[in-house]
Design a protein around this motif. Sequence first.
Motif, PDB file in Angstrom:
ATOM      1  N   ILE A  82       0.894  -1.089  -0.004  1.00 51.21           N
ATOM      2  CA  ILE A  82       0.036  -0.135  -0.036  1.00 51.21           C
ATOM      3  C   ILE A  82       0.898   1.140  -0.100  1.00 51.21           C
ATOM      4  CG2 ILE A  82      -1.655   1.344   1.256  1.00 51.21           C
ATOM      5  CD1 ILE A  82      -3.089  -0.660  -0.018  1.00 51.21           C
ATOM      6  N   MET A  83       0.745   2.268  -0.828  1.00 54.73           N
ATOM      7  CA  MET A  83       1.265   3.511  -0.912  1.00 54.73           C
ATOM      8  C   MET A  83       0.820   4.292   0.202  1.00 54.73           C
ATOM      9  SD  MET A  83       0.998   3.803  -5.102  1.00 54.73           S
ATOM     10  CE  MET A  83       2.542   5.052  -5.402  1.00 54.73           C
ATOM     11  N   PRO A  84       1.784   4.999   1.006  1.00 59.08           N
ATOM     12  CA  PRO A  84       1.187   5.683   2.148  1.00 59.08           C
ATOM     13  C   PRO A  84       0.456   6.937   1.982  1.00 59.08           C
ATOM     14  CG  PRO A  84       3.301   5.992   1.965  1.00 59.08           C
ATOM     15  CD  PRO A  84       2.958   5.169   0.704  1.00 59.08           C
ATOM     16  N   GLU A 117      -7.140  15.729  -3.712  1.00 57.07           N
ATOM     17  CA  GLU A 117      -6.062  16.139  -2.733  1.00 57.07           C
ATOM     18  C   GLU A 117      -5.680  14.674  -2.427  1.00 57.07           C
ATOM     19  OE1 GLU A 117      -8.124  19.736  -0.529  1.00 57.07           O
ATOM     20  OE2 GLU A 117      -9.190  17.861  -0.208  1.00 57.07           O
ATOM     21  N   PHE A 118      -4.457  14.935  -1.525  1.00 52.10           N
ATOM     22  CA  PHE A 118      -3.827  13.783  -0.763  1.00 52.10           C
ATOM     23  C   PHE A 118      -3.773  14.143   0.654  1.00 52.10           C
ATOM     24  CE2 PHE A 118      -2.427  13.824  -5.320  1.00 52.10           C
ATOM     25  CZ  PHE A 118      -2.703  12.809  -5.644  1.00 52.10           C
ATOM     26  N   SER A 119      -3.728  13.088   1.256  1.00 52.35           N
ATOM     27  CA  SER A 119      -3.255  13.153   2.873  1.00 52.35           C
ATOM     28  C   SER A 119      -2.381  11.859   2.952  1.00 52.35           C
ATOM     29  CB  SER A 119      -4.594  12.936   3.806  1.00 52.35           C
ATOM     30  OG  SER A 119      -4.994  11.513   3.645  1.00 52.35           O
ATOM     31  N   LEU A 120      -1.458  12.274   3.807  1.00 52.85           N
ATOM     32  CA  LEU A 120      -0.529  11.194   4.365  1.00 52.85           C
ATOM     33  C   LEU A 120      -1.068  10.163   5.268  1.00 52.85           C
ATOM     34  CD1 LEU A 120       2.546  10.614   4.108  1.00 52.85           C
ATOM     35  CD2 LEU A 120       2.805  11.951   6.204  1.00 52.85           C
ATOM     36  N   ILE A 137      -1.213  16.816   2.376  1.00 55.82           N
ATOM     37  CA  ILE A 137       0.208  16.758   1.987  1.00 55.82           C
ATOM     38  C   ILE A 137       0.091  17.324   0.553  1.00 55.82           C
ATOM     39  CG2 ILE A 137       0.114  14.514   1.276  1.00 55.82           C
ATOM     40  CD1 ILE A 137       3.325  14.528   2.214  1.00 55.82           C
ATOM     41  N   SER A 138       0.947  18.223   0.018  1.00 60.90           N
ATOM     42  CA  SER A 138       1.070  18.740  -1.275  1.00 60.90           C
ATOM     43  C   SER A 138       1.460  17.590  -2.323  1.00 60.90           C
ATOM     44  CB  SER A 138       1.594  20.117  -1.576  1.00 60.90           C
ATOM     45  OG  SER A 138       2.911  19.928  -1.364  1.00 60.90           O
ATOM     46  N   ASP A 139       1.373  17.857  -3.596  1.00 61.88           N
ATOM     47  CA  ASP A 139       2.095  17.058  -4.666  1.00 61.88           C
ATOM     48  C   ASP A 139       3.548  17.053  -4.701  1.00 61.88           C
ATOM     49  OD1 ASP A 139      -0.728  17.307  -5.326  1.00 61.88           O
ATOM     50  OD2 ASP A 139      -0.461  17.194  -7.417  1.00 61.88           O
ATOM     51  N   ASP A 140       3.864  18.368  -4.349  1.00 65.71           N
ATOM     52  CA  ASP A 140       5.401  18.663  -4.348  1.00 65.71           C
ATOM     53  C   ASP A 140       5.969  17.947  -3.298  1.00 65.71           C
ATOM     54  OD1 ASP A 140       5.276  19.892  -6.604  1.00 65.71           O
ATOM     55  OD2 ASP A 140       5.308  21.806  -5.853  1.00 65.71           O
ATOM     56  N   ALA A 141       5.434  18.182  -2.068  1.00 67.37           N
ATOM     57  CA  ALA A 141       5.841  17.282  -0.949  1.00 67.37           C
ATOM     58  C   ALA A 141       5.793  15.742  -1.122  1.00 67.37           C
ATOM     59  CB  ALA A 141       5.320  17.700   0.537  1.00 67.37           C
ATOM     60  N   ILE A 142       5.190  15.158  -1.691  1.00 63.96           N
ATOM     61  CA  ILE A 142       4.921  13.752  -1.900  1.00 63.96           C
ATOM     62  C   ILE A 142       6.087  13.384  -2.772  1.00 63.96           C
ATOM     63  CG2 ILE A 142       3.706  11.999  -2.932  1.00 63.96           C
ATOM     64  CD1 ILE A 142       1.084  13.301  -2.492  1.00 63.96           C
ATOM     65  N   ILE A 143       6.438  14.253  -3.802  1.00 64.85           N
ATOM     66  CA  ILE A 143       7.590  13.869  -4.473  1.00 64.85           C
ATOM     67  C   ILE A 143       8.982  14.418  -3.946  1.00 64.85           C
ATOM     68  CG2 ILE A 143       8.698  14.599  -6.764  1.00 64.85           C
ATOM     69  CD1 ILE A 143       5.874  15.205  -7.887  1.00 64.85           C
ATOM     70  N   LEU A 190       9.532  14.251  -0.580  1.00 57.59           N
ATOM     71  CA  LEU A 190       9.753  13.321   0.455  1.00 57.59           C
ATOM     72  C   LEU A 190      10.121  11.891  -0.013  1.00 57.59           C
ATOM     73  CD1 LEU A 190       7.164  14.473   2.960  1.00 57.59           C
ATOM     74  CD2 LEU A 190       9.922  14.611   3.109  1.00 57.59           C
ATOM     75  N   ASP A 191       9.766  11.608  -1.418  1.00 56.04           N
ATOM     76  CA  ASP A 191      10.172  10.383  -2.177  1.00 56.04           C
ATOM     77  C   ASP A 191       9.256   9.493  -1.605  1.00 56.04           C
ATOM     78  OD1 ASP A 191      11.451   8.891  -4.055  1.00 56.04           O
ATOM     79  OD2 ASP A 191      12.744   7.986  -2.679  1.00 56.04           O
ATOM     80  N   ILE A 192       8.020  10.035  -1.390  1.00 59.91           N
ATOM     81  CA  ILE A 192       6.829   8.889  -1.005  1.00 59.91           C
ATOM     82  C   ILE A 192       6.284   8.421  -2.247  1.00 59.91           C
ATOM     83  CG2 ILE A 192       4.288   8.944  -0.420  1.00 59.91           C
ATOM     84  CD1 ILE A 192       5.064  11.200   1.546  1.00 59.91           C
ATOM     85  N   CYS A 193       6.528   8.937  -3.586  1.00 55.76           N
ATOM     86  CA  CYS A 193       5.850   8.712  -4.590  1.00 55.76           C
ATOM     87  C   CYS A 193       6.467   9.236  -5.848  1.00 55.76           C
ATOM     88  CB  CYS A 193       4.372   9.095  -4.833  1.00 55.76           C
ATOM     89  SG  CYS A 193       3.638   8.203  -6.326  1.00 55.76           S
TER      90      CYS A 193
END
Length: 234
Positions: A86-88, A119-122, A132-138, A140-143
């Motif tokens: 599962i992706m977080p 929208e996204f949430s962690l 969490i923003s798109d840029d923050a996801i990238i 932080l290397d979450i996705c």
Amino acid sequence: MNVNELKFIYEGKAKKLFEYENNVLIYYKDDVTAFNGEKKDNLIGKGKINKKISVFMFELMEKNNVKTHFIKDIDETTFLAKKVEIMPLEVIVRNYTAGSFCKRYGIEKGKKLKMPLVEFSLKNDDLGDPMISDDAIIALDICSKKDLEHIKNEALKINNILNNYFKQFDILLVDFKVEFGKNNNEILLADEISPDTCRFWDKNTMESLDKDVYREGKGDLVDTYTALIRRINL
């Protein structure tokens, strides 16, 4: 099938996962929670209803070329699924203003948005699943950027499929939350699609047909879910 004879993997708020022939059996509990677990109950029959709706929704997605982790139905409370990592991230799609969105932006409930909003949430209970923003996801290397774009497109595709299905029953799809996971580097829709993870309103009365009934203490949740599945001919 007696899931208690299988190897236990994980327990969430509403489901338990067990290993089964290199895949997983997903067992739906009767538990219901709200406000990050601050409110919780056990409501007999709730698990069966959510499993039935989720199986139908996964089959509907597959028919419309959305790849999911669903393999086959097993019994009243369980189905077989592919094992995924599962992706977080919780992926939220909004069509109307409701819930935390109204509180966050000081907007009245029930306003139709000019376009579907993704929208996204962690996915982190300890932090309360923060946005969490798109840029923050990238960053932080979450996705990866490529995977994030794919997930967005799939979420909007799911939104279109669900809207088209429910409008024939005079039901508004207000918003919903989905999760995705990876199986052999392939991104699949996972978890569930049910009244626990979606907001449905009656088009004419704007009455809630989802877990808001429990969150807001507006009626019997199992009765509400039962009425919903009858309404959509399940």
